[in-house]
Design an enzyme around this catalytic site. Structure first.
Site, PDB file in Angstrom:
ATOM      1  N   LYS A   1       0.834  -1.208   0.000  1.00  0.00           N
ATOM      2  CA  LYS A   1       0.000   0.000   0.000  1.00  0.00           C
ATOM      3  C   LYS A   1       0.875   1.267   0.000  1.00  0.00           C
ATOM      4  O   LYS A   1       2.096   1.173   0.064  1.00  0.00           O
ATOM      5  CB  LYS A   1      -0.965  -0.037   1.197  1.00  0.00           C
ATOM      6  CG  LYS A   1      -1.925  -1.255   1.152  1.00  0.00           C
ATOM      7  CD  LYS A   1      -3.028  -1.112   0.116  1.00  0.00           C
ATOM      8  CE  LYS A   1      -3.726  -2.381  -0.338  1.00  0.00           C
ATOM      9  NZ  LYS A   1      -4.421  -3.195   0.635  1.00  0.00           N
TER      10      LYS A   1
HETATM   11  C1  PLP Z   1      -5.495  -4.307   0.906  1.00  0.00           C
HETATM   12  C2  PLP Z   1      -6.971  -4.157   0.948  1.00  0.00           C
HETATM   13  C3  PLP Z   1      -7.729  -4.490   2.071  1.00  0.00           C
HETATM   14  C4  PLP Z   1      -7.177  -5.234   3.217  1.00  0.00           C
HETATM   15  O1  PLP Z   1      -6.101  -4.622   3.821  1.00  0.00           O
HETATM   16  P1  PLP Z   1      -5.226  -5.448   4.866  1.00  0.00           P
HETATM   17  O2  PLP Z   1      -4.501  -4.389   5.620  1.00  0.00           O
HETATM   18  O3  PLP Z   1      -4.316  -6.326   4.058  1.00  0.00           O
HETATM   19  O4  PLP Z   1      -6.154  -6.235   5.716  1.00  0.00           O
HETATM   20  C5  PLP Z   1      -9.076  -4.194   2.068  1.00  0.00           C
HETATM   21  N1  PLP Z   1      -9.664  -3.635   1.012  1.00  0.00           N
HETATM   22  C6  PLP Z   1      -8.977  -3.309  -0.088  1.00  0.00           C
HETATM   23  C7  PLP Z   1      -9.695  -2.656  -1.228  1.00  0.00           C
HETATM   24  C8  PLP Z   1      -7.616  -3.576  -0.178  1.00  0.00           C
HETATM   25  O5  PLP Z   1      -6.936  -3.294  -1.294  1.00  0.00           O
END
Ligand code: PLP
Length: 384
Positions: free
Chosen positions: A186
């Site tokens: 991210k």
């Molecule tokens: C990455 C992601 C999540 C989950 O995030 P985590 O921190 O890995 O639990 C939820 N929704 C979307 C759209 C994502 O891209």
């Protein structure tokens, strides 16, 4: 000689994160403690609003806890886009409720607000917009629909840090809660981690209790002067979703760089936009006015004029050492969601069309200009 493989995504970590984590390890306090608190305070300060930031060990956990705090449970329905990661929907099932999938807007690839009202039933309790790729949903419209129909709004902002909607940062809008992700790929990362942001003190309190076994700190604090240090009270069967200080130490350093990260991402997106403009591609929609795209993803779609298919393009790029991805295989295509809710592709024509033609190109701050030139040149060779 082939160039080395260019991964689709890489975290941007330097000596500052390494030192911060090392310091935390040497301090003897490695689980939730002073660093998690500091990270929450820094995050809230960055948003510059009266919202509270509550750290958790993933966005998935944060979305689950936010819905739990709102009382979502068996028999309830939660509206969300089909073009998202399965985490958005799975947390609804954790609580025994049912996600109701809605098609997307073909330009922004975000949930189509005009289709939300058609999905509302007597059981609907909440809407979960996903700011796809880092571009804010039409939040005015979504908040309006929620108000008229008395629904909660929980923003899945896993892609949206920092995203602006009409001048305001996502996390400061008029939803009930906003959840950010610090997963490895991210826009900033703690390895695994997330943040629940809310202006509602009751939601913040409930998330804080439920992220750590349902142990009420308030009860503890109130009696702290008269009770021994070993005393605590369990007020619900909570979860184990707290963020470690090791992760938080990383988060504090990543947050310091977030504006620089954003600037770099913006520049790279602008460069792709210019260099790929004449190819048979639909380029990603940008934010307009005083909105701001976070550019977590750079998603292109092949047009009918493209000389090769999307799958062939991914295959060729991979053979040239360039990693790409597809965001996402829509939820209605996955066996669990398809079978449980009897979903068919023709219920989601826009998400289907996008899915069939899309790929995400590498865009991350660790990429060099030369790396990007390689992607551009290879795309041009394959598509001209
Ligand atoms: C990455 C992601 C999540 C989950 O995030 P985590 O921190 O890995 O639990 C939820 N929704 C979307 C759209 C994502 O891209």
């Amino acid at each position: 000689m082939n160039s080395p493989f260019l991964p689709f995504a890489l975290p941007d970590i330097d000596e500052r994160e390494i030192n911060a984590v090392t310091e935390c390890l040497r301090s003897g306090w490695i689980t939730t403690g002073p660093k998690a608190k500091e990270f929450e305070q820094c995050f809230a300060r960055y948003l510059d609003s009266n919202a509270e930031a509550v750290s958790v060990n993933s966005a998935t956990a944060g979305l689950h806890l936010a819905l739990e705090a709102l009382g979502i449970g068996p028999g309830d329905e939660v509206i969300l886009p089909t073009l998202t990661f399965t985490a958005t929907a799975e947390v609804v099932r954790y609580l025994g409720a049912d996600p109701v999938l809605v098609d997307i807007d073909p330009i922004t690839l975000n949930i189509d607000p005009s289709r939300i009202e058609g999905a509302i039933t007597r059981r609907t309790k909440a809407i979960m917009p996903v700011h796809y790729g880092g571009l804010a949903c039409d939040m005015d419209e979504i908040i309006d629909i929620a108000r008229v129909n008395k629904l909660y709004v929980v923003e899945d902002a896993a892609h949206a840090f920092p995203t602006r909607y009409k001048g305001r940062l996502v996390g400061t809008l008029d939803s009930d809660a906003t959840v950010f992700s610090f997963y490895a790929n991210k826009t900033m990362t703690t390895g695994e981690g997330g943040m629940v942001v809310t202006k509602n003190p009751e939601i913040a309190e409930r998330v804080k209790i439920m992220r750590i076994h349902g142990i009420s700190r308030d009860v503890f604090d109130r009696f702290v002067s008269t009770t021994p240090s070993w005393f605590y009270e369990v007020v619900a069967p909570g979860f184990k979703d707290n963020l470690t200080d090791i992760a938080a130490a990383m988060g504090i350093e990543q947050l310091r760089k977030i504006d620089r990260f954003l600037l770099r991402r913006e520049r790279m997106a602008a460069r792709y936009n210019e260099a790929l403009a004449d190819l048979p591609l639909v380029l990603p929609a940008d934010a307009d006015g005083d909105s701001q795209h976070a550019w977590h993803l750079y998603v292109v779609r092949l047009t009918e004029e493209a000389p090769i298919s999307r799958n062939e393009l991914i295959e060729h790029l991979s053979r040239q050492g360039i990693g790409t991805s597809v965001h996402y295989i829509p939820l209605h295509r996955h066996p669990y969601w398809r079978q449980r809710y009897g979903l068919e592709p023709d219920q989601f024509p826009e998400a289907e069309a996008a899915y069939q033609s899309m790929l995400s190109l590498p865009l991350y701050t660790k990429m060099t200009d030369e790396d990007q030139t390689r992607v551009i040149d290879t795309m041009r060779e394959l598509l001209c």
